[in-house]
Structure formats: C-alpha cells, structure tokens
Design a protein around this motif. Structure first.
Motif, short mmCIF file in Angstrom:
data_model
loop_
_atom_site.label_atom_id
_atom_site.label_comp_id
_atom_site.label_asym_id
_atom_site.label_seq_id
_atom_site.Cartn_x
_atom_site.Cartn_y
_atom_site.Cartn_z
N ASP A 1 0.81 -1.21 0.00
CA ASP A 1 0.00 0.00 0.00
C ASP A 1 0.85 1.28 0.00
O ASP A 1 0.32 2.37 -0.07
CB ASP A 1 -0.91 0.03 1.23
CG ASP A 1 -1.93 -1.10 1.22
OD1 ASP A 1 -2.20 -1.64 0.14
OD2 ASP A 1 -2.45 -1.43 2.31
N TRP A 2 2.16 1.12 0.08
CA TRP A 2 3.06 2.27 0.23
C TRP A 2 3.33 2.91 -1.13
O TRP A 2 3.93 2.31 -2.00
CB TRP A 2 4.38 1.83 0.87
CG TRP A 2 5.16 2.98 1.40
CD1 TRP A 2 6.26 3.56 0.83
CD2 TRP A 2 4.91 3.69 2.60
NE1 TRP A 2 6.70 4.60 1.60
CE2 TRP A 2 5.88 4.71 2.70
CE3 TRP A 2 3.94 3.59 3.59
CZ2 TRP A 2 5.92 5.61 3.75
CZ3 TRP A 2 3.98 4.48 4.65
CH2 TRP A 2 4.97 5.47 4.72
N THR A 3 2.91 4.16 -1.29
CA THR A 3 3.12 4.87 -2.55
C THR A 3 3.78 6.23 -2.32
O THR A 3 3.85 7.04 -3.24
CB THR A 3 1.77 5.10 -3.27
OG1 THR A 3 0.91 5.85 -2.39
CG2 THR A 3 1.11 3.78 -3.64
N PHE A 4 4.27 6.47 -1.13
CA PHE A 4 4.79 7.77 -0.77
C PHE A 4 6.28 7.90 -1.08
O PHE A 4 6.99 6.89 -1.16
CB PHE A 4 4.54 8.05 0.72
CG PHE A 4 3.12 7.74 1.12
CD1 PHE A 4 2.06 8.38 0.49
CD2 PHE A 4 2.84 6.80 2.09
CE1 PHE A 4 0.75 8.08 0.85
CE2 PHE A 4 1.54 6.51 2.45
CZ PHE A 4 0.49 7.15 1.82
N GLN A 5 6.75 9.14 -1.24
CA GLN A 5 8.15 9.36 -1.60
C GLN A 5 9.11 9.05 -0.45
O GLN A 5 10.26 8.71 -0.70
CB GLN A 5 8.36 10.79 -2.09
CG GLN A 5 8.05 11.85 -1.04
CD GLN A 5 7.99 13.24 -1.63
OE1 GLN A 5 7.51 13.44 -2.73
NE2 GLN A 5 8.49 14.20 -0.88
N ALA A 6 8.68 9.16 0.78
CA ALA A 6 9.54 8.80 1.92
C ALA A 6 9.69 7.28 1.97
O ALA A 6 8.77 6.54 1.64
CB ALA A 6 8.91 9.29 3.22
N SER A 7 10.86 6.83 2.38
CA SER A 7 11.10 5.39 2.52
C SER A 7 10.27 4.83 3.68
O SER A 7 10.08 5.50 4.69
CB SER A 7 12.57 5.12 2.81
OG SER A 7 13.37 5.56 1.76
N LEU A 8 9.83 3.60 3.53
CA LEU A 8 9.14 2.89 4.60
C LEU A 8 10.13 1.95 5.28
O LEU A 8 10.82 1.17 4.62
CB LEU A 8 7.98 2.06 4.04
CG LEU A 8 7.28 1.13 5.05
CD1 LEU A 8 6.54 1.95 6.10
CD2 LEU A 8 6.32 0.20 4.33
N ILE A 9 10.21 2.06 6.60
CA ILE A 9 11.06 1.18 7.40
C ILE A 9 10.18 0.54 8.47
O ILE A 9 9.40 1.24 9.13
CB ILE A 9 12.25 1.93 8.01
CG1 ILE A 9 13.10 2.55 6.89
CG2 ILE A 9 13.08 1.00 8.90
CD1 ILE A 9 14.23 3.44 7.36
N ILE A 10 10.30 -0.77 8.62
CA ILE A 10 9.46 -1.48 9.58
C ILE A 10 10.29 -1.88 10.80
O ILE A 10 11.32 -2.54 10.67
CB ILE A 10 8.82 -2.72 8.92
CG1 ILE A 10 7.99 -2.27 7.71
CG2 ILE A 10 7.97 -3.48 9.93
CD1 ILE A 10 7.47 -3.39 6.86
N ASN A 11 9.83 -1.46 11.96
CA ASN A 11 10.51 -1.78 13.21
C ASN A 11 10.28 -3.25 13.54
O ASN A 11 9.17 -3.76 13.41
CB ASN A 11 9.99 -0.88 14.33
CG ASN A 11 10.77 -1.02 15.60
OD1 ASN A 11 10.67 -2.04 16.28
ND2 ASN A 11 11.54 0.00 15.93
N ASP A 12 11.32 -3.90 13.99
CA ASP A 12 11.29 -5.32 14.32
C ASP A 12 10.26 -5.66 15.41
O ASP A 12 9.85 -6.80 15.54
CB ASP A 12 12.69 -5.77 14.76
CG ASP A 12 12.88 -7.26 14.72
OD1 ASP A 12 12.34 -7.92 13.80
OD2 ASP A 12 13.58 -7.79 15.60
N LYS A 13 9.81 -4.66 16.17
CA LYS A 13 8.81 -4.90 17.22
C LYS A 13 7.40 -5.03 16.64
O LYS A 13 6.47 -5.33 17.35
CB LYS A 13 8.84 -3.77 18.24
CG LYS A 13 10.12 -3.75 19.06
CD LYS A 13 10.11 -2.62 20.05
CE LYS A 13 11.42 -2.63 20.85
NZ LYS A 13 11.50 -1.52 21.79
N THR A 14 7.25 -4.78 15.34
CA THR A 14 5.95 -4.89 14.68
C THR A 14 5.78 -6.32 14.18
O THR A 14 6.63 -6.82 13.45
CB THR A 14 5.87 -3.90 13.50
OG1 THR A 14 6.15 -2.58 13.99
CG2 THR A 14 4.50 -3.92 12.85
N PRO A 15 4.71 -7.02 14.58
CA PRO A 15 4.52 -8.40 14.14
C PRO A 15 4.59 -8.52 12.61
O PRO A 15 4.04 -7.71 11.88
CB PRO A 15 3.11 -8.74 14.64
CG PRO A 15 2.93 -7.85 15.84
CD PRO A 15 3.62 -6.56 15.47
N GLY A 16 5.33 -9.53 12.15
CA GLY A 16 5.48 -9.76 10.72
C GLY A 16 6.58 -8.96 10.08
O GLY A 16 6.80 -9.05 8.87
#
Length: 185
Positions: A48-63
C-alpha cells in the motif's frame, strides 16, 4: 540531514497510512512501529506504500521480518540481512553495531522523549561522543524538537528521528515541515 518519523504504537493501518501521506513530503523515512498490529497488516503495508519517503518497519511490529521491507532493529535484536538501522543507547552498543554495515544508528534518547516516560537519557555530550566514534551515520532520537536541531547538528548528527513531535502533534504535516526547515537551515 535526514528526518525519520516513527509511528506511536497505537495506530491502525489506515490511520498510519493517512498520517504518512501528510508527512511524507517532509520526511526521508517513515517507520512503522506498531506492536499490536497483525502480521498480515505489516506484510501488506509495503504493497500500500506509494509515498516518496522510505518505509522502514521496526522489528517490534509483528510480521516485520517476513514483510520484505527495510527493517529497523532494537539494540538487543539478532542481526538480519534486511536491517538498515538499529537503535543504540550507549557508546559500547554503537561500537558493537559498527561492523553490521547498517545505513544508520538511532542513538538516544538524547533528551527526555515526548512520547514516553524515561529517566535515562544520553545527553548531548554522550551523543556527540557516539557520533565522533563510529563511521555509521548517527541519527538523534528522544526529545527532538526544532529548537534542539542546531545543537544536534553541531554534535555530529546525520539526522533526527521523532515520534511525538510529529505523530502526536495536532498538525503532523506542519510539525514535519517545521522540522524539515530546521534540518535544511
């Protein structure tokens, strides 16, 4: 200097995406750190990510480790091939992480955080020591506000990371814009 924004840990996927759309024009990276999410939400966020900023997922987030996206690790987490950054809370931890080949380290909290209660902070002197002791770019986190950016720059920060200053703000886009102006000044 880079601006990283982190979610609060209390957002739904929809509210995270809605807020991200508003702050993405000003941020270099937006981190999802949502421990209550379902792993499926995390895996789908990249789609779903379409934004110019990079998406980074924190390891504390399930999955997070199965999401296929860039990963941010807490200080004590085991290394991972998709990790781009890690949080550290001391010079010793920063030195241990130096060989991981990460794009950045979050060091802090430098100041008392706006998003949570804590008694332990690095302070600007210890933060500067970390910046001067490692080759990995160091991003300040914890109590970052526009009036503190000059001191963080002088200490050697490569950027700042914020939770409360943006995601808990009444106007997240305006708050992110103000931080961006200070970082670019």
């Amino acid at each position: 200097m880079e601006l990283h924004t982190l979610s609060t840990g209390t957002l739904t996927k929809a509210s995270f995406l809605q807020m991200s759309e508003r702050i993405a024009p000003y941020a270099d990276a937006i981190h999802v750190r949502e421990p209550a999410w379902m792993a499926e939400d995390t895996r789908r966020i990249g789609n779903d990510w379409t934004f110019q900023a990079s998406l980074i997922i924190n390891d504390k987030t399930p999955g997070a480790r199965e999401s296929g996206g860039a990963l941010h690790l807490p200080e004590q987490a085991t290394a991972h091939s998709r990790a781009v950054g890690r949080s550290v809370h001391s010079l010793e931890a920063a030195l241990r992480c130096e060989e991981e080949g990460l794009s950045y380290l979050f060091a802090g909290p430098v100041y008392p955080p706006l998003s949570k209660e804590t008694k332990a902070t690095l302070g600007i002197r210890q933060f500067e020591l970390i910046c001067r002791s490692v080759r990995t770019p160091v991003i300040a986190i914890g109590g970052v506000e526009p009036h503190r950016i000059k001191a963080l720059k002088e200490a050697g920060a490569s950027g700042v990371a914020v939770i409360g200053a943006v995601f808990l703000s009444e106007d997240p886009a305006r708050a992110a814009c103000e931080l961006r102006r200070e970082l670019d000044a």
